[in-house]
Design a protein around this motif. Structure first.
Motif, PDB file in Angstrom:
ATOM      1  N   LEU A 179       0.827  -1.210   0.000  1.00 36.62           N
ATOM      2  CA  LEU A 179       0.000   0.000   0.000  1.00 36.62           C
ATOM      3  C   LEU A 179       0.861   1.260   0.000  1.00 36.62           C
ATOM      4  CD1 LEU A 179      -2.840  -0.934   2.531  1.00 36.62           C
ATOM      5  CD2 LEU A 179      -3.041  -0.729   0.044  1.00 36.62           C
ATOM      6  N   ALA A 180       1.942   1.253   0.773  1.00 33.23           N
ATOM      7  CA  ALA A 180       2.821   2.417   0.832  1.00 33.23           C
ATOM      8  C   ALA A 180       3.457   2.688  -0.531  1.00 33.23           C
ATOM      9  CB  ALA A 180       3.909   2.217   1.891  1.00 33.23           C
ATOM     10  N   LEU A 181       3.890   1.638  -1.210  1.00 29.54           N
ATOM     11  CA  LEU A 181       4.510   1.816  -2.527  1.00 29.54           C
ATOM     12  C   LEU A 181       3.487   2.239  -3.577  1.00 29.54           C
ATOM     13  CD1 LEU A 181       7.010  -1.154  -2.440  1.00 29.54           C
ATOM     14  CD2 LEU A 181       7.619   1.260  -2.729  1.00 29.54           C
ATOM     15  N   ALA A 182       2.262   1.752  -3.458  1.00 28.08           N
ATOM     16  CA  ALA A 182       1.213   2.185  -4.380  1.00 28.08           C
ATOM     17  C   ALA A 182       0.940   3.675  -4.215  1.00 28.08           C
ATOM     18  CB  ALA A 182      -0.052   1.376  -4.159  1.00 28.08           C
ATOM     19  N   LEU A 183       0.890   4.147  -2.973  1.00 29.57           N
ATOM     20  CA  LEU A 183       0.703   5.581  -2.722  1.00 29.57           C
ATOM     21  C   LEU A 183       1.885   6.378  -3.240  1.00 29.57           C
ATOM     22  CD1 LEU A 183      -0.915   7.879  -1.399  1.00 29.57           C
ATOM     23  CD2 LEU A 183       0.307   7.388   0.727  1.00 29.57           C
ATOM     24  N   ALA A 184       3.091   5.875  -3.036  1.00 31.32           N
ATOM     25  CA  ALA A 184       4.285   6.561  -3.533  1.00 31.32           C
ATOM     26  C   ALA A 184       4.247   6.691  -5.054  1.00 31.32           C
ATOM     27  CB  ALA A 184       5.538   5.806  -3.101  1.00 31.32           C
ATOM     28  N   ASP A 185       3.824   5.619  -5.726  1.00 30.98           N
ATOM     29  CA  ASP A 185       3.729   5.661  -7.188  1.00 30.98           C
ATOM     30  C   ASP A 185       2.698   6.696  -7.629  1.00 30.98           C
ATOM     31  OD1 ASP A 185       4.370   4.444  -9.853  1.00 30.98           O
ATOM     32  OD2 ASP A 185       2.243   3.931  -9.770  1.00 30.98           O
ATOM     33  N   GLU A 186       1.591   6.753  -6.916  1.00 29.99           N
ATOM     34  CA  GLU A 186       0.541   7.718  -7.238  1.00 29.99           C
ATOM     35  C   GLU A 186       1.024   9.164  -7.070  1.00 29.99           C
ATOM     36  OE1 GLU A 186      -3.686   9.105  -5.209  1.00 29.99           O
ATOM     37  OE2 GLU A 186      -3.061   7.011  -5.051  1.00 29.99           O
ATOM     38  N   LEU A 187       1.865   9.384  -6.063  1.00 31.87           N
ATOM     39  CA  LEU A 187       2.342  10.740  -5.762  1.00 31.87           C
ATOM     40  C   LEU A 187       3.673  11.067  -6.430  1.00 31.87           C
ATOM     41  CD1 LEU A 187       1.477  10.875  -1.945  1.00 31.87           C
ATOM     42  CD2 LEU A 187       0.166  11.849  -3.852  1.00 31.87           C
ATOM     43  N   GLY A 188       4.248  10.111  -7.175  1.00 32.13           N
ATOM     44  CA  GLY A 188       5.507  10.358  -7.862  1.00 32.13           C
ATOM     45  C   GLY A 188       6.717  10.372  -6.950  1.00 32.13           C
ATOM     46  N   VAL A 189       6.657   9.582  -5.862  1.00 32.75           N
ATOM     47  CA  VAL A 189       7.760   9.521  -4.901  1.00 32.75           C
ATOM     48  C   VAL A 189       8.533   8.220  -5.114  1.00 32.75           C
ATOM     49  CG1 VAL A 189       8.367   9.435  -2.454  1.00 32.75           C
ATOM     50  CG2 VAL A 189       6.468  10.884  -3.222  1.00 32.75           C
ATOM     51  N   ASN A 190       9.863   8.342  -5.225  1.00 31.12           N
ATOM     52  CA  ASN A 190      10.715   7.169  -5.420  1.00 31.12           C
ATOM     53  C   ASN A 190      11.141   6.628  -4.060  1.00 31.12           C
ATOM     54  OD1 ASN A 190      12.250   5.241  -6.761  1.00 31.12           O
ATOM     55  ND2 ASN A 190      14.075   6.537  -6.787  1.00 31.12           N
ATOM     56  N   MET A 191      10.879   5.342  -3.784  1.00 32.82           N
ATOM     57  CA  MET A 191      11.231   4.747  -2.490  1.00 32.82           C
ATOM     58  C   MET A 191      11.964   3.419  -2.704  1.00 32.82           C
ATOM     59  SD  MET A 191       8.120   5.744   0.102  1.00 32.82           S
ATOM     60  CE  MET A 191       7.034   4.402  -0.364  1.00 32.82           C
ATOM     61  N   PRO A 192      13.224   3.479  -3.172  1.00 30.42           N
ATOM     62  CA  PRO A 192      13.950   2.246  -3.500  1.00 30.42           C
ATOM     63  C   PRO A 192      14.197   1.337  -2.304  1.00 30.42           C
ATOM     64  CG  PRO A 192      15.413   4.171  -3.563  1.00 30.42           C
ATOM     65  CD  PRO A 192      14.019   4.685  -3.459  1.00 30.42           C
ATOM     66  N   GLN A 193      14.439   1.903  -1.124  1.00 32.56           N
ATOM     67  CA  GLN A 193      14.688   1.056   0.040  1.00 32.56           C
ATOM     68  C   GLN A 193      13.432   0.282   0.422  1.00 32.56           C
ATOM     69  OE1 GLN A 193      17.198   2.617   3.129  1.00 32.56           O
ATOM     70  NE2 GLN A 193      15.931   1.715   4.737  1.00 32.56           N
TER      71      GLN A 193
END
Length: 276
Positions: A229-243
């Motif tokens: 869910l956190a990565l889906a939200l990041a993708d929606e907001l254009g935030v890169n979270m590689p870790q």
């Protein structure tokens, strides 16, 4: 959480998707039970839910006897970890039905819930629903009022993203130390007293060092759900979270290896099995 509401003097009616916990609760506490969500909302001023995922929440809120369309309680509060998209959907549906909806997920494990020491992240203004301050005070040590619907869900994902990342790196650190000949207990002592110490390390020590003999506090399957869910939200907001993506990759591998229903600390056992 419900028990602490009873202890605080609130009149509590309970319902659960499986009946056994309700029967045990009624034997232990002065409370009533409802046969389904619709009858629950008919008997209560406010209904608080703590559900495992979006599918469970949809069934309880939108089902044939769901909380949204049933008469009665005008305030609905979801305290589980849900996607921000579902929170907005629930809020819109509640408003259309003449009700208010608040997302108020919590941080803290089973012991924190038992001790009324949860942190509550409320997606509303502090004075929006006066009854909530008292009810939340029965269950938690602190409520942070985030001002708008969905803000609680977002912050819960952000916090859990950190927790599951720490779970992963602690497991890696213990595996590294163990391979170098340091006992797991000594290694955990050092980590727990170092600059990276976090409250969860103290109350989850036994799960890391002897996970197989502990009651499951939070499954690896739920950890994977949170990080997804956190990565889906990041993708929606254009935030890169590689870790965080790496954390998810490891959780998927552990899940595929049969760890899904074990405690999330079983990542340590999985990492030891991966060591060459």
């Amino acid at each position: 959480m419900a028990a602490n509401c009873v202890r605080a003097g609130h009149e509590v009616t309970v319902w659960n998707r499986s009946s056994d916990p309700v029967e045990l609760f009624l034997k232990a506490y002065d409370a009533k039970a409802a046969e389904d969500p619709g009858r629950l909302t008919c008997r209560c001023e406010a209904v608080i839910t703590m559900l495992a995922n979006d599918d469970a929440s949809r069934a309880v809120y939108f089902g044939p006897t769901g909380l949204i369309q049933s008469p009665g309680a005008k305030l609905l509060v979801e305290m589980g970890t849900m996607s921000p998209g579902l929170v907005q959907e629930l809020s819109s549906a509640a408003t259309a039905a003449g009700k208010a909806f608040v997302d108020a997920p919590v941080s803290g494990a089973t012991q924190a819930a038992e001790d009324a020491r949860l942190l509550i992240m409320a997606g509303c203004e502090q004075d929006a629903h006066p009854v909530l301050a008292d009810v939340f005070g029965s269950m938690g040590r602190k409520t942070i009022w985030l001002g708008s619907t969905g803000a609680g869900a977002v912050m819960k994902l952000a916090v859990n993203m950190l927790i599951h990342g720490l779970n992963q790196t602690v497991s890696e650190a213990l595996t590294l130390a163990g391979r170098a000949g340091i006992s797991e207990s000594d290694a955990f002592d050092v980590i727990e007293n170092s600059a990276v110490a976090a409250p969860m390390l103290g109350y989850r020590r036994a799960h890391y060092l002897n996970e197989a003999d502990q009651d499951v506090s939070f499954t690896l399957d739920l950890a994977k759900k949170d990080v997804t869910l956190a990565l889906a939200l990041a993708d929606e907001l254009g935030v890169n979270m590689p870790q965080t993506q790496t954390t998810l990759d490891v959780l998927k591998m552990a899940q595929n290896d049969g760890y899904g229903q074990r405690d999330m600390a079983s990542v340590f056992a999985f990492m030891k099995g991966q060591a060459r």
